[in-house]
Motif scaffolding. Structure first.
Motif, PDB file in Angstrom:
ATOM      1  N   CYS A  70      -1.085  -8.766  -3.778  1.00  0.00           N
ATOM      2  CA  CYS A  70      -1.702  -8.950  -5.087  1.00  0.00           C
ATOM      3  C   CYS A  70      -1.594 -10.404  -5.523  1.00  0.00           C
ATOM      4  CB  CYS A  70      -1.097  -8.020  -6.126  1.00  0.00           C
ATOM      5  SG  CYS A  70       0.625  -8.318  -6.477  1.00  0.00           S
ATOM      6  N   HIS A  87      -4.818  -9.300 -12.781  1.00  0.00           N
ATOM      7  CA  HIS A  87      -3.953  -8.837 -11.694  1.00  0.00           C
ATOM      8  C   HIS A  87      -4.885  -8.197 -10.662  1.00  0.00           C
ATOM      9  CE1 HIS A  87      -0.123  -7.256 -10.071  1.00  0.00           C
ATOM     10  NE2 HIS A  87      -0.853  -6.217  -9.714  1.00  0.00           N
ATOM     11  N   ARG A  88      -4.953  -8.797  -9.491  1.00  0.00           N
ATOM     12  CA  ARG A  88      -5.825  -8.302  -8.415  1.00  0.00           C
ATOM     13  C   ARG A  88      -4.956  -7.742  -7.305  1.00  0.00           C
ATOM     14  NH1 ARG A  88      -9.243 -13.790  -8.377  1.00  0.00           N
ATOM     15  NH2 ARG A  88     -10.206 -13.556 -10.434  1.00  0.00           N
ATOM     16  N   GLU A  89      -5.130  -6.460  -7.048  1.00  0.00           N
ATOM     17  CA  GLU A  89      -4.316  -5.757  -6.060  1.00  0.00           C
ATOM     18  C   GLU A  89      -5.210  -5.291  -4.923  1.00  0.00           C
ATOM     19  OE1 GLU A  89      -2.305  -1.536  -6.471  1.00  0.00           O
ATOM     20  OE2 GLU A  89      -1.333  -3.068  -7.692  1.00  0.00           O
ATOM     21  N   THR A 147      -8.297  -3.135  -8.716  1.00  0.00           N
ATOM     22  CA  THR A 147      -7.693  -2.395  -7.613  1.00  0.00           C
ATOM     23  C   THR A 147      -8.801  -1.940  -6.664  1.00  0.00           C
ATOM     24  OG1 THR A 147      -7.873  -0.154  -8.518  1.00  0.00           O
ATOM     25  CG2 THR A 147      -5.992  -1.483  -9.257  1.00  0.00           C
TER      26      THR A 147
END
Length: 145
Positions: free
Chosen positions: A110, A122-124, A35
């Protein structure tokens, strides 16, 4: 077997319900959640990151408005995040901003990478300055030593 998109939709439902166990069911035990405010590795750290955001924005809600339809892995989504800042919000440097009662509306995106029916990465992404400005803060002058 669930598709990447099924998993992504289950995650979105769990997030909107602030359901930490449901969120963690979507992630592999060794998953990485990236994040703007930091990186979480594994279920304990991922749960902590979501708990911090839900504590600060108890009415947090994510609305998907675009999904990259011809892409399975990663599953890419654009969102609008909304919420009201009611509780302490942890900054990346460890300070907390007490609730301001300000409403936020953030644009975000994302990328979710899946292996064996669980999220492994998970890339936000969202603009932290946009968030801080909506909370009543902006850029400050950096003092040079």
């Amino acid at each position: 077997m669930a598709t990447f998109w099924d998993l992504k939709h289950w995650l979105a439902d769990a997030i909107n319900n602030h359901d930490i166990p449901g969120i963690l069911c979507c992630y592999s035990p060794g998953a990485v959640y990236v994040t703007p405010s930091g990186v979480a590795e594994g279920h304990d750290q991922i749960a902590w990151m979501y708990e911090q955001f839900f504590r600060a924005f108890p009415d947090f809600h994510a609305t998907a408005w675009f999904e990259l339809g011809d892409c399975d892995n990663p599953a890419v989504t654009e969102w609008t995040y909304t919420g009201t800042h009611k509780g302490p919000f942890l900054l990346p440097d460890g300070r907390e901003i007490e609730g301001t009662d300000r409403h936020i509306t953030l644009r975000a995106t994302c990328s979710t990478f899946v292996r064996d029916s669980r999220i492994v990465t998970h890339r936000e992404y969202f603009d932290q300055l946009e968030l801080y400005s909506q909370l009543g803060f902006g850029l400050t002058k950096i003092e040079h030593g």
